[in-house]
Design a protein around this motif. Structure first.
Motif, mmCIF file in Angstrom:
data_model
loop_
_atom_site.group_PDB
_atom_site.id
_atom_site.type_symbol
_atom_site.label_atom_id
_atom_site.label_comp_id
_atom_site.label_asym_id
_atom_site.label_seq_id
_atom_site.Cartn_x
_atom_site.Cartn_y
_atom_site.Cartn_z
ATOM 1 N N ARG A 32 18.883 15.519 2.229
ATOM 2 C CA ARG A 32 19.214 14.973 0.914
ATOM 3 C C ARG A 32 20.700 14.670 0.836
ATOM 4 O O ARG A 32 21.517 15.446 1.333
ATOM 5 C CB ARG A 32 18.883 15.987 -0.177
ATOM 6 C CG ARG A 32 17.449 16.026 -0.569
ATOM 7 C CD ARG A 32 17.137 15.105 -1.734
ATOM 8 N NE ARG A 32 15.731 15.258 -2.040
ATOM 9 C CZ ARG A 32 15.278 15.720 -3.204
ATOM 10 N NH1 ARG A 32 16.102 16.030 -4.164
ATOM 11 N NH2 ARG A 32 13.984 15.828 -3.396
ATOM 12 N N HIS A 33 21.018 13.573 0.210
ATOM 13 C CA HIS A 33 22.380 13.104 -0.084
ATOM 14 C C HIS A 33 23.112 12.530 1.124
ATOM 15 O O HIS A 33 24.271 12.155 1.015
ATOM 16 C CB HIS A 33 23.257 14.194 -0.742
ATOM 17 C CG HIS A 33 22.581 14.852 -1.898
ATOM 18 N ND1 HIS A 33 21.897 14.133 -2.858
ATOM 19 C CD2 HIS A 33 22.433 16.153 -2.239
ATOM 20 C CE1 HIS A 33 21.380 14.964 -3.731
ATOM 21 N NE2 HIS A 33 21.673 16.195 -3.378
ATOM 22 N N HIS A 191 24.300 5.716 -4.030
ATOM 23 C CA HIS A 191 24.513 6.921 -3.242
ATOM 24 C C HIS A 191 25.570 7.813 -3.898
ATOM 25 O O HIS A 191 25.375 9.021 -4.042
ATOM 26 C CB HIS A 191 24.941 6.512 -1.826
ATOM 27 C CG HIS A 191 25.235 7.670 -0.939
ATOM 28 N ND1 HIS A 191 26.489 7.944 -0.457
ATOM 29 C CD2 HIS A 191 24.440 8.638 -0.452
ATOM 30 C CE1 HIS A 191 26.447 9.028 0.282
ATOM 31 N NE2 HIS A 191 25.212 9.472 0.309
ATOM 32 N N GLU A 192 26.655 7.201 -4.349
ATOM 33 C CA GLU A 192 27.763 8.001 -4.877
ATOM 34 C C GLU A 192 27.506 8.514 -6.290
ATOM 35 O O GLU A 192 27.817 9.650 -6.608
ATOM 36 C CB GLU A 192 29.062 7.185 -4.848
ATOM 37 C CG GLU A 192 29.581 7.040 -3.434
ATOM 38 C CD GLU A 192 30.774 6.131 -3.313
ATOM 39 O OE1 GLU A 192 31.201 5.541 -4.322
ATOM 40 O OE2 GLU A 192 31.263 5.979 -2.170
ATOM 41 N N GLN A 194 24.398 8.369 -8.151
ATOM 42 C CA GLN A 194 23.120 9.025 -8.447
ATOM 43 C C GLN A 194 22.682 9.956 -7.321
ATOM 44 O O GLN A 194 21.585 10.500 -7.364
ATOM 45 C CB GLN A 194 22.057 7.967 -8.751
ATOM 46 C CG GLN A 194 22.521 7.075 -9.881
ATOM 47 C CD GLN A 194 21.439 6.187 -10.443
ATOM 48 O OE1 GLN A 194 20.280 6.273 -10.070
ATOM 49 N NE2 GLN A 194 21.805 5.329 -11.358
ATOM 50 N N HIS A 195 23.523 10.054 -6.309
ATOM 51 C CA HIS A 195 23.284 10.960 -5.182
ATOM 52 C C HIS A 195 21.969 10.672 -4.462
ATOM 53 O O HIS A 195 21.344 11.579 -3.913
ATOM 54 C CB HIS A 195 23.355 12.426 -5.640
ATOM 55 C CG HIS A 195 24.589 12.695 -6.433
ATOM 56 N ND1 HIS A 195 25.841 12.629 -5.870
ATOM 57 C CD2 HIS A 195 24.774 12.972 -7.739
ATOM 58 C CE1 HIS A 195 26.753 12.867 -6.790
ATOM 59 N NE2 HIS A 195 26.134 13.065 -7.945
ATOM 60 N N THR A 196 21.559 9.409 -4.513
ATOM 61 C CA THR A 196 20.348 9.030 -3.781
ATOM 62 C C THR A 196 20.631 9.107 -2.284
ATOM 63 O O THR A 196 21.696 8.683 -1.834
ATOM 64 C CB THR A 196 19.952 7.576 -4.148
ATOM 65 O OG1 THR A 196 19.885 7.475 -5.564
ATOM 66 C CG2 THR A 196 18.637 7.166 -3.522
ATOM 67 N N THR A 197 19.692 9.655 -1.546
ATOM 68 C CA THR A 197 19.809 9.675 -0.088
ATOM 69 C C THR A 197 19.517 8.259 0.399
ATOM 70 O O THR A 197 18.521 7.664 -0.021
ATOM 71 C CB THR A 197 18.759 10.637 0.501
ATOM 72 O OG1 THR A 197 18.868 11.870 -0.193
ATOM 73 C CG2 THR A 197 18.943 10.838 1.989
#
Ligand code: ADP
Length: 301
Positions: A32-33, A191-192, A194-197
């Protein structure tokens, strides 16, 4: 929390005269991330690999789990795990089909069974995110947009489902430099903020070295290298060449200078960084012949 592949192999047309081993012995954990780049020559197995991440393809042998849940099951838990992984295929705009942009983006979220209010909320947020304001674009036809905008609609349709993992297979293929920059800026924000992988398949080494924190190199259906972009691009040139790949132009330039004895720092992925290293090296050059003393001094003698 991760997507985990254990001993995964995939054989197309098993037992038929067209049998083709596309993946062998894949052991991978995508956390994750992370922002993971997947590179490899055409036919090395990249697309086959990523289609295993949400259960679109099932392994011939081995297992795939998402956050600890096997994708092989048919129950609600496996279904929910598959939905945690959003997939943007090559040329995703080919899959647009609704009459309006908002309806197209709403298709996925509605299929998830969300209530209409949530669906509309997600559609608006996704449109805002990809830079297509709802008021201006919601009721327009997706087929009248530019290529880059159509692709943004397709990506918004996946983002609207709020995946924890977003897999993109060549998302910038066929776009002009502006469209390509925009798509990558949005993926980076996702990514930055919403911290989506993000798991990104790309042919473009420059994009991968700039964006990803980890690079996986595929070769003949197996993972050949797995590490930080700088390490891969500066310390594994021979393996890359064997896999039919070239490091990004910035790495190649710095290494060519070093082959000519420059003793330069090769740890750069962006052209600006490389320029700074070259400048730093130039200021360390042996001093130029001493300048003549100023005139006044000479006169004073
Ligand atoms: P990449 O994405 O790196 O180009 P693929 O995963 O598309 O690689 O392909 C891996 C191998 O599997 C290639 O040899 C390709 O020809 C073969 N392959 C891919 N899709 C199919 C398919 N649907 N049927 C049979 N063989 C396939």
């Amino acid at each position: 929390m991760s997507i985990c592949l254990r001993e995964v192999s995939h054989i197309y047309g098993k037992g038929s005269p067209y049998e083709k081993v596309a993946l062998t012995g894949i052991d991978l954990e995508l956390h994750r991330h992370e922002f993971v780049g997947i590179i490899g020559h055409t036919g090395s197995g990249k697309s086959t690999l990523v289609q295993h991440l949400n259960g679109l393809l099932t392994p011939t042998t081995g297992t795939v789990t998402v956050d600890g849940v096997s994708l092989a099951g048919t129950g609600a838990e496996a279904k929910a795990a598959r939905r945690r992984v959003g997939m943007v295929f090559q040329y995703p705009e080919h899959q647009l089909f609704e009459e309006t942009i908002a309806e197209d983006i709403a298709f996925g979220p509605r299929n998830l069974g969300w209530d209409e209010e949530t669906v509309q909320e997600r559609v608006r947020a996704a449109m805002r995110f990809v830079g297509l304001p709802y008021r201006q674009f919601a009721s327009r036809s997706p087929f009248r947009l530019s290529g880059g905008q159509m692709r943004r609609v397709a990506i918004a349709g996946v983002i609207a489902m709020k995946p924890d993992y977003l897999v993109l297979d060549e998302p910038s293929a066929g776009l002009d430099p502006v469209g390509r920059r925009e798509i990558y800026a949005q993926i980076t924000r996702l990514h930055e903020e919403q911290h989506t992988t993000v798991i990104l398949v790309s042919h473009n080494m420059e994009d991968i070295s700039r964006l990803a924190s980890r690079v996986i190199v595929m070769n003949r259906g197996a993972v050949m290298l797995d590490g930080a972009p700088l390490t891969i691009f500066t310390q594994h040139r021979d393996e890359l060449a064997a896999a039919g790949l070239e490091p990004p132009p910035v790495s190649r330039l710095l290494s060519a200078l070093n082959e000519r004895g420059w003793q330069i720092d090769e740890s750069a992925v962006e052209p600006d960084e490389a320029a700074a290293h070259i400048k730093a090296r130039l200021t360390r050059l042996p001093a130029a012949p001493a300048a003549r003393p100023p005139k006044e001094t000479r006169h004073a003698r």
